[in-house]
Design an enzyme around this catalytic site. Structure first.
Site, PDB file in Angstrom:
ATOM      1  N   ALA A   1       0.868  -1.172   0.000  1.00 31.07           N
ATOM      2  CA  ALA A   1       0.000   0.000   0.000  1.00 31.07           C
ATOM      3  C   ALA A   1       0.905   1.222   0.000  1.00 31.07           C
ATOM      4  O   ALA A   1       2.049   1.157   0.457  1.00 31.07           O
ATOM      5  CB  ALA A   1      -0.867  -0.022   1.249  1.00 31.07           C
TER       6      ALA A   1
ATOM      7  N   GLY B   1       0.515  -5.073   0.931  1.00 31.66           N
ATOM      8  CA  GLY B   1      -0.629  -5.193   0.030  1.00 31.66           C
ATOM      9  C   GLY B   1      -0.264  -5.829  -1.304  1.00 31.66           C
ATOM     10  O   GLY B   1      -1.111  -6.433  -1.963  1.00 31.66           O
TER      11      GLY B   1
ATOM     12  N   GLU C   1      -0.303  -9.440  -0.692  1.00 29.18           N
ATOM     13  CA  GLU C   1      -1.715  -9.828  -0.522  1.00 29.18           C
ATOM     14  C   GLU C   1      -2.436  -9.878  -1.873  1.00 29.18           C
ATOM     15  O   GLU C   1      -3.286 -10.735  -2.096  1.00 29.18           O
ATOM     16  CB  GLU C   1      -2.399  -8.857   0.435  1.00 29.18           C
ATOM     17  CG  GLU C   1      -1.860  -9.005   1.854  1.00 29.18           C
ATOM     18  CD  GLU C   1      -2.472  -8.005   2.810  1.00 29.18           C
ATOM     19  OE1 GLU C   1      -2.222  -6.800   2.644  1.00 29.18           O
ATOM     20  OE2 GLU C   1      -3.206  -8.430   3.716  1.00 29.18           O
TER      21      GLU C   1
ATOM     22  N   GLU D   1       4.013  -5.462   7.560  1.00 27.44           N
ATOM     23  CA  GLU D   1       3.110  -4.518   8.239  1.00 27.44           C
ATOM     24  C   GLU D   1       3.441  -4.284   9.705  1.00 27.44           C
ATOM     25  O   GLU D   1       3.311  -3.173  10.204  1.00 27.44           O
ATOM     26  CB  GLU D   1       1.642  -4.989   8.122  1.00 27.44           C
ATOM     27  CG  GLU D   1       1.006  -4.706   6.775  1.00 27.44           C
ATOM     28  CD  GLU D   1       1.271  -5.796   5.740  1.00 27.44           C
ATOM     29  OE1 GLU D   1       2.147  -6.648   5.965  1.00 27.44           O
ATOM     30  OE2 GLU D   1       0.585  -5.786   4.706  1.00 27.44           O
TER      31      GLU D   1
HETATM   32  N1  DAK Z   1       4.527   3.291  -0.588  1.00 28.41           N
HETATM   33  C1  DAK Z   1       4.888   4.471  -1.132  1.00 28.41           C
HETATM   34  N2  DAK Z   1       6.047   4.651  -1.779  1.00 28.41           N
HETATM   35  C2  DAK Z   1       6.882   3.607  -1.882  1.00 28.41           C
HETATM   36  C3  DAK Z   1       6.572   2.333  -1.338  1.00 28.41           C
HETATM   37  C4  DAK Z   1       5.318   2.199  -0.659  1.00 28.41           C
HETATM   38  N3  DAK Z   1       4.903   1.026  -0.137  1.00 28.41           N
HETATM   39  N4  DAK Z   1       7.603   1.500  -1.582  1.00 28.41           N
HETATM   40  C5  DAK Z   1       8.503   2.223  -2.269  1.00 28.41           C
HETATM   41  N5  DAK Z   1       8.075   3.494  -2.450  1.00 28.41           N
HETATM   42  C6  DAK Z   1       8.746   4.591  -3.145  1.00 28.41           C
HETATM   43  C7  DAK Z   1       9.899   5.138  -2.309  1.00 28.41           C
HETATM   44  O1  DAK Z   1       9.430   6.069  -1.358  1.00 28.41           O
HETATM   45  C8  DAK Z   1      10.738   5.773  -3.387  1.00 28.41           C
HETATM   46  O2  DAK Z   1      10.143   6.993  -3.761  1.00 28.41           O
HETATM   47  P1  DAK Z   1      11.042   8.334  -3.969  1.00 28.41           P
HETATM   48  O3  DAK Z   1      11.744   8.543  -2.685  1.00 28.41           O
HETATM   49  O4  DAK Z   1      11.993   7.972  -5.102  1.00 28.41           O
HETATM   50  O5  DAK Z   1      10.068   9.409  -4.328  1.00 28.41           O
HETATM   51  C9  DAK Z   1      10.578   4.816  -4.571  1.00 28.41           C
HETATM   52  O6  DAK Z   1       9.380   4.101  -4.321  1.00 28.41           O
HETATM   53  C10 DAK Z   1      11.714   3.810  -4.688  1.00 28.41           C
HETATM   54  O7  DAK Z   1      11.849   3.167  -3.454  1.00 28.41           O
HETATM   55  P2  DAK Z   1      13.233   3.051  -2.663  1.00 28.41           P
HETATM   56  O8  DAK Z   1      14.118   4.195  -2.993  1.00 28.41           O
HETATM   57  O9  DAK Z   1      12.913   2.809  -1.236  1.00 28.41           O
HETATM   58  O10 DAK Z   1      13.845   1.725  -3.349  1.00 28.41           O
HETATM   59  P3  DAK Z   1      14.869   0.699  -2.685  1.00 28.41           P
HETATM   60  O11 DAK Z   1      15.307  -0.191  -3.786  1.00 28.41           O
HETATM   61  O12 DAK Z   1      15.936   1.409  -1.895  1.00 28.41           O
HETATM   62  O13 DAK Z   1      14.007  -0.147  -1.661  1.00 28.41           O
HETATM   63  C11 DAK Z   1      12.071  -1.382  -0.921  1.00 28.41           C
HETATM   64  C12 DAK Z   1      12.970  -0.963  -2.125  1.00 28.41           C
HETATM   65  C13 DAK Z   1      10.870  -2.147  -1.516  1.00 28.41           C
HETATM   66  C14 DAK Z   1      12.846  -2.337  -0.010  1.00 28.41           C
HETATM   67  C15 DAK Z   1      11.629  -0.128  -0.143  1.00 28.41           C
HETATM   68  O14 DAK Z   1      11.098   0.800  -1.083  1.00 28.41           O
HETATM   69  C16 DAK Z   1      10.584  -0.411   0.894  1.00 28.41           C
HETATM   70  O15 DAK Z   1      10.878  -0.939   1.967  1.00 28.41           O
HETATM   71  N6  DAK Z   1       9.342  -0.027   0.603  1.00 28.41           N
HETATM   72  C17 DAK Z   1       8.230  -0.153   1.530  1.00 28.41           C
HETATM   73  C18 DAK Z   1       7.771  -1.579   1.601  1.00 28.41           C
HETATM   74  C19 DAK Z   1       6.666  -1.780   2.596  1.00 28.41           C
HETATM   75  O16 DAK Z   1       6.835  -1.607   3.802  1.00 28.41           O
HETATM   76  N7  DAK Z   1       5.534  -2.165   2.083  1.00 28.41           N
HETATM   77  C20 DAK Z   1       4.382  -2.546   2.894  1.00 28.41           C
HETATM   78  C21 DAK Z   1       3.512  -1.340   3.102  1.00 28.41           C
HETATM   79  S1  DAK Z   1       2.253  -1.668   4.276  1.00 28.41           S
HETATM   80  C22 DAK Z   1      -5.280  -1.738   4.438  1.00 28.41           C
HETATM   81  C23 DAK Z   1      -4.966  -3.023   4.088  1.00 28.41           C
HETATM   82  C24 DAK Z   1      -3.690  -3.344   3.726  1.00 28.41           C
HETATM   83  C25 DAK Z   1      -2.698  -2.380   3.762  1.00 28.41           C
HETATM   84  C26 DAK Z   1      -3.019  -1.117   4.082  1.00 28.41           C
HETATM   85  C27 DAK Z   1      -4.324  -0.767   4.418  1.00 28.41           C
HETATM   86  N8  DAK Z   1      -6.601  -1.393   4.866  1.00 28.41           N
HETATM   87  C28 DAK Z   1      -7.506  -2.490   5.133  1.00 28.41           C
HETATM   88  C29 DAK Z   1      -7.011  -0.026   4.851  1.00 28.41           C
HETATM   89  C30 DAK Z   1      -1.361  -2.758   3.390  1.00 28.41           C
HETATM   90  C31 DAK Z   1      -0.310  -2.198   4.011  1.00 28.41           C
HETATM   91  C32 DAK Z   1       0.999  -2.284   3.378  1.00 28.41           C
HETATM   92  O17 DAK Z   1       1.171  -2.732   2.258  1.00 28.41           O
END
Ligand code: DAK
Length: 261
Positions: free
Chosen positions: A70, A115, A118, A138
């Site tokens: 997400a 997400g 998922e 998460e």
């Molecule tokens: N959201 C927003 N931006 C993201 C992102 C994300 N999940 N993942 C990456 N980006 C963006 C980064 O901010 C960066 O943007 P800029 O700074 O260039 O503007 C760009 O993508 C490139 O990312 P990185 O520079 O970080 O790239 P790296 O190769 O260094 O790292 C990485 C890749 C995948 C390891 C890292 O980007 C990372 O850790 N990303 C976050 C992964 C994460 O934690 N994902 C899970 C999110 S929580 C819901 C139900 C479900 C959910 C939510 C609500 N409800 C029922 C309402 C789900 C929640 C989730 O998914």
């Protein structure tokens, strides 16, 4: 039927009845914001309504990510009302994918986190590229998976491995995902789309009513009424033109031409 044009989604269809939907936000690693979710919802609906499409492939744009989760920037701004709306839209889409009468294959071409994992788990089959990393991080954000991850992951890999992935939040690589039964195949990135399209085409030539019934029956595996449901679906197929065509074609030593009737 022509499919709608989207801002964050690319579409491609081929002559085998296979559509490829690419989530196209590579600069944010295809993170799911409200706009992407809404377009994904419309796209899934359009695919269901299009008789020329039998199988859908979902993948992410670029070489780095399927979907990195997400959109965390957007998540951080949610309040009760917008959070509820996002949850409801997201849950509906994932449910629509899982219960789709047309098979949906996730081509996990890199990070599939939160997400994104998922989304892949809601699909019927998963093919990973060698660089794929799949995880539910998460808890590291103070959340739990909210698009069905706590339910679908144990069903795919067993409770113990699911618990480890969800509690540690640590992603696993493609080979580990294959060993755990989370993905069906692991392939070099350069070959993965072609292979996935071939797999989709091999499903596409089967009887669409039978394929739809098979999805419904397998989705009920483990439910109290799973066996009864299988029997009812089986019986229903015995009166279809596709059943006559499929069995007739075998007996006449020719290729079946299914009409979905
Ligand atoms: N959201 C927003 N931006 C993201 C992102 C994300 N999940 N993942 C990456 N980006 C963006 C980064 O901010 C960066 O943007 P800029 O700074 O260039 O503007 C760009 O993508 C490139 O990312 P990185 O520079 O970080 O790239 P790296 O190769 O260094 O790292 C990485 C890749 C995948 C390891 C890292 O980007 C990372 O850790 N990303 C976050 C992964 C994460 O934690 N994902 C899970 C999110 S929580 C819901 C139900 C479900 C959910 C939510 C609500 N409800 C029922 C309402 C789900 C929640 C989730 O998914």
């Amino acid at each position: 039927m022509s499919l709608p044009v989207f801002e964050n989604i690319l579409f491609d269809t081929d002559e085998n009845g296979v559509a490829t939907l690419t989530i196209n936000r590579p600069d944010k690693l295809n993170a799911l914001n409200a706009k992407v979710l809404s377009e994904l919802s419309d796209a899934i609906e359009a695919v269901q309504a299009d008789d020329a499409i039998n199988v859908l492939i979902i993948t992410g744009a670029g070489e780095k990510a399927f979907v990195a989760g997400a959109d965390i920037k957007e998540l951080s701004t949610l309040n009760k009302q917008t959070g509820e709306k996002l949850a409801s839209v997201g849950q509906q889409i994932f449910e629509a994918i899982e219960t789709s009468s047309k098979p949906v294959i996730a081509l996990v071409n890199g990070y599939a986190l939160g997400g994104g994992a998922e989304l892949a788990m809601a699909c019927h089959l998963r093919i990973a590229t060698e660089n794929a990393m799949i995880g539910l991080p998460e808890v590291s954000l103070g959340l739990i998976p909210g698009y069905g991850g706590t339910q679908r992951l144990p069903a795919l890999v067993g409770k113990s491995k699911a618990m480890e992935m969800i509690l540690t939040g640590k992603p696993i690589d493609a080979e580990q995902a294959l060993r755990n039964g989370l993905v069906n195949y692991v392939l070099p990135a350069a070959e993965a789309l072609d292979y996935t399209k071939k797999l989709a085409a091999s499903i596409s030539k089967n009887g669409p009513l039978a394929v739809a019934a098979a999805i419904e029956a397998v989705n009920r595996a483990g439910n109290a009424n799973g066996f009864a449901c299988e029997a009812v679906l089986f019986g229903g197929l015995c009166e279809t033109e596709d059943f006559s065509e499929g069995t007739g074609a075998f007996l006449e030593k020719r290729k079946a031409e299914f009409k979905g009737r």
